[in-house]
Motif scaffolding. Structure first.
Motif, mmCIF file in Angstrom:
data_model
loop_
_atom_site.group_PDB
_atom_site.id
_atom_site.type_symbol
_atom_site.label_atom_id
_atom_site.label_comp_id
_atom_site.label_asym_id
_atom_site.label_seq_id
_atom_site.Cartn_x
_atom_site.Cartn_y
_atom_site.Cartn_z
ATOM 1 N N THR A 154 -90.574 -89.082 69.264
ATOM 2 C CA THR A 154 -91.089 -88.498 68.036
ATOM 3 C C THR A 154 -91.517 -88.880 66.520
ATOM 4 O O THR A 154 -91.536 -88.572 65.788
ATOM 5 N N PRO A 155 -90.989 -91.169 66.237
ATOM 6 C CA PRO A 155 -91.792 -91.095 65.180
ATOM 7 C C PRO A 155 -93.169 -91.048 64.555
ATOM 8 O O PRO A 155 -93.656 -90.985 65.435
ATOM 9 N N CYS A 156 -93.184 -91.365 63.448
ATOM 10 C CA CYS A 156 -94.515 -91.198 62.206
ATOM 11 C C CYS A 156 -95.281 -92.439 63.115
ATOM 12 O O CYS A 156 -94.662 -93.395 63.736
ATOM 13 N N PHE A 211 -95.404 -96.383 58.166
ATOM 14 C CA PHE A 211 -95.435 -95.645 56.508
ATOM 15 C C PHE A 211 -96.686 -94.879 56.261
ATOM 16 O O PHE A 211 -97.112 -94.820 55.416
ATOM 17 N N SER A 212 -97.293 -94.064 57.557
ATOM 18 C CA SER A 212 -98.188 -92.768 57.734
ATOM 19 C C SER A 212 -96.978 -91.653 58.237
ATOM 20 O O SER A 212 -96.251 -92.006 58.850
ATOM 21 N N ALA A 213 -97.722 -90.757 57.711
ATOM 22 C CA ALA A 213 -97.409 -89.066 58.565
ATOM 23 C C ALA A 213 -98.526 -88.424 59.381
ATOM 24 O O ALA A 213 -98.924 -87.930 59.417
ATOM 25 N N VAL A 239 -84.174 -81.207 63.393
ATOM 26 C CA VAL A 239 -85.376 -82.254 62.968
ATOM 27 C C VAL A 239 -85.897 -81.966 61.309
ATOM 28 O O VAL A 239 -86.489 -82.375 61.100
ATOM 29 N N ARG A 299 -98.226 -88.826 65.236
ATOM 30 C CA ARG A 299 -97.252 -90.043 65.880
ATOM 31 C C ARG A 299 -97.190 -90.928 67.291
ATOM 32 O O ARG A 299 -97.941 -90.199 67.600
ATOM 33 N N PRO A 321 -99.169 -84.505 64.502
ATOM 34 C CA PRO A 321 -98.726 -84.043 64.513
ATOM 35 C C PRO A 321 -98.133 -82.905 64.685
ATOM 36 O O PRO A 321 -97.079 -81.978 65.158
ATOM 37 N N THR A 361 -88.287 -96.576 56.465
ATOM 38 C CA THR A 361 -86.900 -95.876 55.322
ATOM 39 C C THR A 361 -86.201 -94.928 56.256
ATOM 40 O O THR A 361 -86.488 -94.392 57.101
ATOM 41 N N ALA A 370 -86.431 -86.372 66.811
ATOM 42 C CA ALA A 370 -87.913 -86.849 66.302
ATOM 43 C C ALA A 370 -86.258 -87.803 65.482
ATOM 44 O O ALA A 370 -85.514 -88.057 65.458
ATOM 45 N N GLY A 371 -87.642 -88.827 64.530
ATOM 46 C CA GLY A 371 -86.388 -90.351 63.725
ATOM 47 C C GLY A 371 -87.168 -90.919 63.071
ATOM 48 O O GLY A 371 -88.349 -90.830 63.661
ATOM 49 N N HIS A 372 -86.606 -91.897 62.087
ATOM 50 C CA HIS A 372 -87.339 -92.083 60.792
ATOM 51 C C HIS A 372 -88.079 -93.518 62.026
ATOM 52 O O HIS A 372 -87.390 -94.314 62.324
ATOM 53 N N LEU A 431 -82.655 -86.228 59.363
ATOM 54 C CA LEU A 431 -83.506 -87.326 59.843
ATOM 55 C C LEU A 431 -82.971 -88.574 58.606
ATOM 56 O O LEU A 431 -82.806 -89.481 58.914
ATOM 57 N N VAL A 469 -95.184 -82.722 73.663
ATOM 58 C CA VAL A 469 -94.463 -83.652 74.348
ATOM 59 C C VAL A 469 -93.459 -83.318 74.215
ATOM 60 O O VAL A 469 -92.646 -84.152 74.822
#
Lengths: 53, 247
Positions: free
Chosen positions: B213-215, B219-221, B117, B224, B188, B150, B145-147, B122, B193
């Motif tokens: 588990t993307p963001c 457009f924010s981190a 990850v 999740r 995060p 973007t 995980a993945g974006h 990614l 999970v």
């Protein structure tokens, strides 16, 4: 800054314009290939995994 | 002079936005598509009914970053197929190699799953398998995980998945059909999970789960969004693709 650059470039207007476009293209390529990938991880928009703090 | 510098800085910021929100998608989508094609080819060659099943997986990888999909070489077993999905591949694949395909037919996504990850993985537009989590179809938790935005944004539309929607994980052996259970907005740091029993670390698993588990938000981190799916059934490759993905 750009006025000085224009004076430094050689040749007639057409050649100067072509050189400017070439310079701009070089800047874009350098940014896309190296600069932006380096600074992107520093931005808080891209971090999709979970991990212990 | 100062004005020119500021204008230049502004143009560079706009250029960065263009790169981040457009160019990374272009590059990552192309890379991910190549890996999908390579995986599908190697799956077809490794299929149990194929005469090439015993051969090593061919390196159809289009670039250096794509390692040989070692993890896909699990020997097919003839375990009972109806009630028990059978064990998934048990050997951990090398970091960066592709181990499965994830079909999300509801939102029209098909992405490779690579081991690891790290952002370097990614950012290739793939889903990343948490190395500490279980493999596809195994009792426990297959966590990826993945974006969300973007770099190909493989999980852009994860919020549109509803309970019961299929999540199909394809390996060389066949298709593990999971069904969406729920989504949760988490921090995060909430690594529970991806525990073998999602949300309950330390417990012994009895069911096969999957979590993405993307963001969150887009457009924010800051947070999740964890999307949980439970294994419904296993379709061996010899039976053909399940109806969920148009088989």
């Amino acid at each position: 800054m750009y006025a000085a650059l224009w004076r430094v470039l050689p040749g007639p207007v057409a050649v100067r314009l072509a050189l400017l476009l070439l310079l701009a293209a070089v800047v874009v390529v350098v940014c896309f290939a190296w600069v932006f990938p380096t600074i992107a991880p520093l931005l808080p928009i891209n971090d999709p995994d979970v991990q212990a703090p | 002079m100062l004005g020119e510098l500021l204008v230049t800085a502004g143009a560079l910021v706009l250029l960065f936005a263009l790169w981040q929100f457009w160019w990374t998608d272009v590059v990552a989508d192309a890379a991910a598509d190549d890996r999908v094609a390579a995986l599908q080819e190697s799956f077809a060659l490794e299929a149990p009914d194929s005469p090439d099943a015993d051969l090593a997986a061919p390196s159809t990888a289009p670039d250096d970053a794509t390692a040989e999909p070692e993890g896909t070489q699990g020997t097919p077993d003839s375990a009972d197929r109806d009630s028990d999905p059978g064990p998934g591949e048990s050997q951990a694949p090398p970091s960066g190699s592709d181990l499965a395909l994830v079909h999300l037919p509801t939102i029209g996504e098909l992405r490779p799953v690579s081991q690891g990850v790290d952002l370097a993985i990614l950012n290739l537009g793939v889903l990343g398998h948490y190395p500490s989590s279980d493999l596809p179809g195994e009792v426990g938790n297959f966590a990826v995980a993945g974006h969300r935005t973007t770099y190909g944004a493989p999980l852009w539309a994860i919020g549109e998945l509803r309970t019961g929607d299929p999540v199909v994980v394809e390996t060389a052996r066949g298709w593990f059909v999971y069904a969406m259970d729920r989504t949760e907005i988490i921090l995060p740091s909430q690594t529970e999970v991806i525990a073998p029993v999602p949300g309950e670390p330390g417990e012994d698993p009895t069911e096969a789960w999957m979590v993405m588990t993307p963001c969150h938000p887009k457009f924010s981190a800051e947070q999740r969004i964890a999307a949980f799916a439970r294994l419904e059934r296993f379709v061996p490759r010899t039976d053909g693709a399940p109806t969920e993905i148009g088989g």
